[in-house]
Enzyme design. Structure first.
Site, PDB file in Angstrom:
ATOM      1  N   GLU A   1       9.035  16.594  16.117  1.00  0.00           N
ATOM      2  CA  GLU A   1       9.393  16.460  14.704  1.00  0.00           C
ATOM      3  C   GLU A   1       8.527  17.407  13.871  1.00  0.00           C
ATOM      4  O   GLU A   1       7.300  17.355  13.929  1.00  0.00           O
ATOM      5  CB  GLU A   1       9.182  15.026  14.237  1.00  0.00           C
ATOM      6  CG  GLU A   1       9.705  14.801  12.832  1.00  0.00           C
ATOM      7  CD  GLU A   1       9.584  13.347  12.378  1.00  0.00           C
ATOM      8  OE1 GLU A   1       8.533  12.744  12.609  1.00  0.00           O
ATOM      9  OE2 GLU A   1      10.546  12.849  11.768  1.00  0.00           O
TER      10      GLU A   1
ATOM     11  N   GLU B   1       9.388   2.020  11.237  1.00  0.00           N
ATOM     12  CA  GLU B   1      10.432   3.056  11.133  1.00  0.00           C
ATOM     13  C   GLU B   1       9.683   4.387  11.143  1.00  0.00           C
ATOM     14  O   GLU B   1       8.920   4.670  10.234  1.00  0.00           O
ATOM     15  CB  GLU B   1      11.259   2.854   9.864  1.00  0.00           C
ATOM     16  CG  GLU B   1      12.657   3.424   9.974  1.00  0.00           C
ATOM     17  CD  GLU B   1      12.703   4.913   9.679  1.00  0.00           C
ATOM     18  OE1 GLU B   1      12.884   5.701  10.638  1.00  0.00           O
ATOM     19  OE2 GLU B   1      12.542   5.289   8.522  1.00  0.00           O
TER      20      GLU B   1
ATOM     21  N   GLY C   1       2.194   4.418  13.391  1.00  0.00           N
ATOM     22  CA  GLY C   1       2.988   3.244  13.784  1.00  0.00           C
ATOM     23  C   GLY C   1       2.471   2.636  15.081  1.00  0.00           C
ATOM     24  O   GLY C   1       2.417   1.405  15.225  1.00  0.00           O
TER      25      GLY C   1
ATOM     26  N   GLY D   1       6.578   5.648   8.548  1.00  0.00           N
ATOM     27  CA  GLY D   1       5.659   6.782   8.576  1.00  0.00           C
ATOM     28  C   GLY D   1       5.625   7.393   9.961  1.00  0.00           C
ATOM     29  O   GLY D   1       6.599   7.315  10.711  1.00  0.00           O
ATOM     30  N   SER D   2       4.473   7.958  10.299  1.00  0.00           N
ATOM     31  CA  SER D   2       4.397   8.723  11.548  1.00  0.00           C
ATOM     32  C   SER D   2       4.361   7.809  12.775  1.00  0.00           C
ATOM     33  O   SER D   2       3.920   6.657  12.701  1.00  0.00           O
ATOM     34  CB  SER D   2       3.149   9.606  11.545  1.00  0.00           C
ATOM     35  OG  SER D   2       2.004   8.801  11.747  1.00  0.00           O
TER      36      SER D   2
ATOM     37  N   LYS E   1       0.907  -1.164   0.000  1.00  0.00           N
ATOM     38  CA  LYS E   1       0.000   0.000   0.000  1.00  0.00           C
ATOM     39  C   LYS E   1       0.938   1.204   0.000  1.00  0.00           C
ATOM     40  O   LYS E   1       1.572   1.518   0.997  1.00  0.00           O
ATOM     41  CB  LYS E   1      -0.878  -0.014   1.243  1.00  0.00           C
ATOM     42  CG  LYS E   1      -2.211   0.708   1.095  1.00  0.00           C
ATOM     43  CD  LYS E   1      -2.102   2.190   0.760  1.00  0.00           C
ATOM     44  CE  LYS E   1      -2.012   3.051   1.993  1.00  0.00           C
ATOM     45  NZ  LYS E   1      -1.759   4.490   1.669  1.00  0.00           N
TER      46      LYS E   1
ATOM     47  N   CYS F   1      13.166  11.543   7.584  1.00  0.00           N
ATOM     48  CA  CYS F   1      13.193  11.095   8.991  1.00  0.00           C
ATOM     49  C   CYS F   1      14.546  11.431   9.581  1.00  0.00           C
ATOM     50  O   CYS F   1      14.681  11.587  10.787  1.00  0.00           O
ATOM     51  CB  CYS F   1      13.009   9.591   9.099  1.00  0.00           C
ATOM     52  SG  CYS F   1      11.800   8.910   8.021  1.00  0.00           S
TER      53      CYS F   1
HETATM   54  C1  UN1 Z   1      14.397   8.970   5.499  1.00  0.00           C
HETATM   55  O1  UN1 Z   1      14.934   9.908   6.058  1.00  0.00           O
HETATM   56  O2  UN1 Z   1      13.181   8.805   5.582  1.00  0.00           O
HETATM   57  O3  UN1 Z   1      19.936   8.601   4.857  1.00  0.00           O
HETATM   58  C2  UN1 Z   1      15.174   8.018   4.689  1.00  0.00           C
HETATM   59  C3  UN1 Z   1      19.211   9.215   4.083  1.00  0.00           C
HETATM   60  C4  UN1 Z   1      18.527   8.473   2.959  1.00  0.00           C
HETATM   61  C5  UN1 Z   1      17.328   7.752   3.467  1.00  0.00           C
HETATM   62  C6  UN1 Z   1      16.486   8.604   4.346  1.00  0.00           C
HETATM   63  N1  UN1 Z   1      19.460   7.562   2.347  1.00  0.00           N
HETATM   64  O4  UN1 Z   1      19.022  10.401   4.209  1.00  0.00           O
END
Ligand code: UN1
Length: 509
Positions: free
Chosen positions: A397, A261, A244, A239-240, A187, A295
């Protein structure tokens, strides 16, 4: 909420895409659609995608179930051969995927190219596991008995992916799931359905058998149907933290394997001995790359008092010079944010920074609405200084182009600041002192830590993930991801020809 809006009327000029279920490209059972809108120009509709519901998820799960035995019994090196072909298709189409990604997601073309490249790297690297997937042997405690361990597939995997890395993150989940012998239902993020569809279409072209990979487009209700489906054995989600948490609770009910994650509040420490220009460049890249929608974004810059003023001045000057615009324009440094809700959230945090936290806004802070900027969701790269630990903009965040500079006096204090948030994804330190670098590497409680570079830029052959509220202990990428998508099976072979009882029989020495 998504940038995509439901299509009220079908516009014939807009390309229509379908779900991919059991090797067929099919409409949603509801017959409803949603628009994939370009965040740099909301008059540009990238495509129309099926708005799927629980029926579509049921069909996709059924297809994945039907394909499971044959795929699991296909030798892993043979599965991997298809994945190497997939990598070649991705490489050959990199340019098109890159442009389409910028159009649907907004990130500048160079970064979108990096995203596609990450999917290519992940596919080549993880396909190599088809000829490894190492288990191990170990001595048995009885005579004439053999002990070993192998990885076995977990079964049907539901993959739920976000908007910010539209092809890289789906690949991080899909490729290891496949090499381990699982079948999947994806999805994809509703804001970026085309990039996941490009990846799935490439799977079809590579000859991955029907039903092994299924794609369902849609919103949270489709994701929830996947999470709650009794025949799904594993959910892998990026995601958030809020979503999660819901997923973890749902999965616990059915004892599903769940890998999460989620958020980050990553920080760069800048020591007084650091190369300041290099630290400023890294901070800009870490804070404003992908418009801060990573992230791993460097949303806090923890700077030694001795170099604080110099650092803030240089950073503000460089941030002011960044060109915000359509990511398809090669002169653009920072693209739009993903949708109006994101814009509202980011603006909300800027207000909190000014009025509640009373931090010092040194540059940025405004939404851009004039000229071409008025067509999309653009906001100035924003720097707050004199931020104190515990302020909301320092703790929460924001997921936008906003960073906070926090002064400190000692390395221990800096480490405490970096660790003093609920998340633990990525951290960094700029220093020329090897002792300080190693001490920081030891003490920073994050899943990823960089020395003399920003908090972003993870490579696919190292584990990716974080501590505390960032995740639930799993790591994607590297070989560590195999521990998500396979389960260990311990095998004992007794060739003594008699009953031997472990832990009970005396073994003659
Ligand atoms: C993310 O921040 O959601 O290390 C992934 C990084 C990328 C992956 C980031 N290779 O910034």
């Amino acid at each position: 909420m998504a940038k995509a809006k439901e299509a009220k009327a079908r516009k014939t000029s807009v390309k229509t895409y379908n779900n991919y279920i059991g090797g067929e490209w099919v409409k949603s059972s509801s017959g409803e659609w949603f628009d994939n809108v370009n965040p740099a120009d909301t008059t540009d509709i990238v495509g129309r995608f099926p708005r799927s519901n629980a029926d579509d998820v049921d069909r996709a799960v059924e297809a994945a179930k039907n394909a499971a035995v044959k795929w699991r019994q296909t030798p892993a090196p043979k599965r991997a051969e298809l994945l190497f072909t997939l990598a070649e298709i991705l490489r050959d189409n990199k340019q098109r995927y890159t442009e389409e990604m910028t159009r649907e997601m907004g990130k500048v073309v160079k970064e979108a190219g990096g995203d596609v490249q990450e999917a290519i790297d992940c596919t080549y690297y993880t396909a190599g596991e088809g000829r490894r997937l190492h288990g191990f042997t170990t001595p048995a405690e009885m005579k004439n008995k053999f002990a070993m361990c192998v990885r076995q597939p977990v079964g049907l995997c539901g993959l739920i992916t976000p908007f910010n890395f539209p092809m890289a993150i789906p690949s991080w989940k899909l490729i290891p799931a496949l090499v381990c012998g699982n079948t999947v239902v994806i999805k994809s993020g509703e804001d970026v359905p085309l990039s996941a569809l490009n990846l799935v279409k490439a799977c079809e072209q590579a000859g991955i058998p029907k039903g092994v990979v299924n794609l369902v487009n849609g919103f949270g209700d489709a994701g929830a149907a996947l999470v709650e489906h009794k025949d799904v054995r594993l959910i892998s989600f990026t995601g958030s933290t809020k979503t999660g948490g819901y997923i973890a609770e749902q999965c616990a009910r059915d004892n599903k394997i769940v890998s999460l994650e989620m958020g980050g509040k990553n920080a760069i420490i800048v020591m007084d001995d650091a190369d300041i220009d290099n630290a400023v460049e890294g901070s800009l890249w870490g804070a404003f790359g992908t418009s801060g929608q990573r992230c791993t974004a460097s949303s806090r810059l923890v700077v030694h008092k001795k170099v604080y003023k110099k650092f803030v001045d240089k950073l503000a000057e460089r941030a002011k010079g960044l060109r915000v615009g359509n990511g398809l324009d090669p002169k653009t440094d920072v693209g739009p944010v993903i949708h109006e809700d994101a814009m509202q959230k980011i603006q909300g945090y800027i207000e909190i920074g000014k009025k509640v936290d009373k931090a010092k806004l040194v540059t940025g802070g405004n939404r851009l609405t004039k000229g071409d900027h008025g067509k999309g969701w653009f906001i100035e790269p924003t720097v707050f200084a004199d931020v104190k630990p515990g302020m909301r903009i320092e703790q929460e965040e924001i997921f936008g182009p906003v960073t906070s500079v926090v002064p400190f006096a000692t390395l221990d204090e800096a480490i405490e600041i970096v660790n003093g948030v609920k998340y633990g994804l990525s951290s960094a330190i700029y220093t020329q002192d090897v002792n300080k670098a190693f001490y920081a590497m030891q003490e920073l409680y994050t899943g990823i830590c960089y020395v003399n570079s920003a908090t972003i830029g993870a490579e696919v052959h190292l584990p990716f993930g974080g501590t505390k509220a960032t995740g639930n202990g799993h790591r994607e990428a590297g070989t560590q991801v195999l521990d998500i998508f396979s389960e260990w099976k311990a095998l004992y072979v007794d060739y003594s020809g008699k009953l031997q009882k472990a832990q009970i029989d005396e073994v003659e020495i």
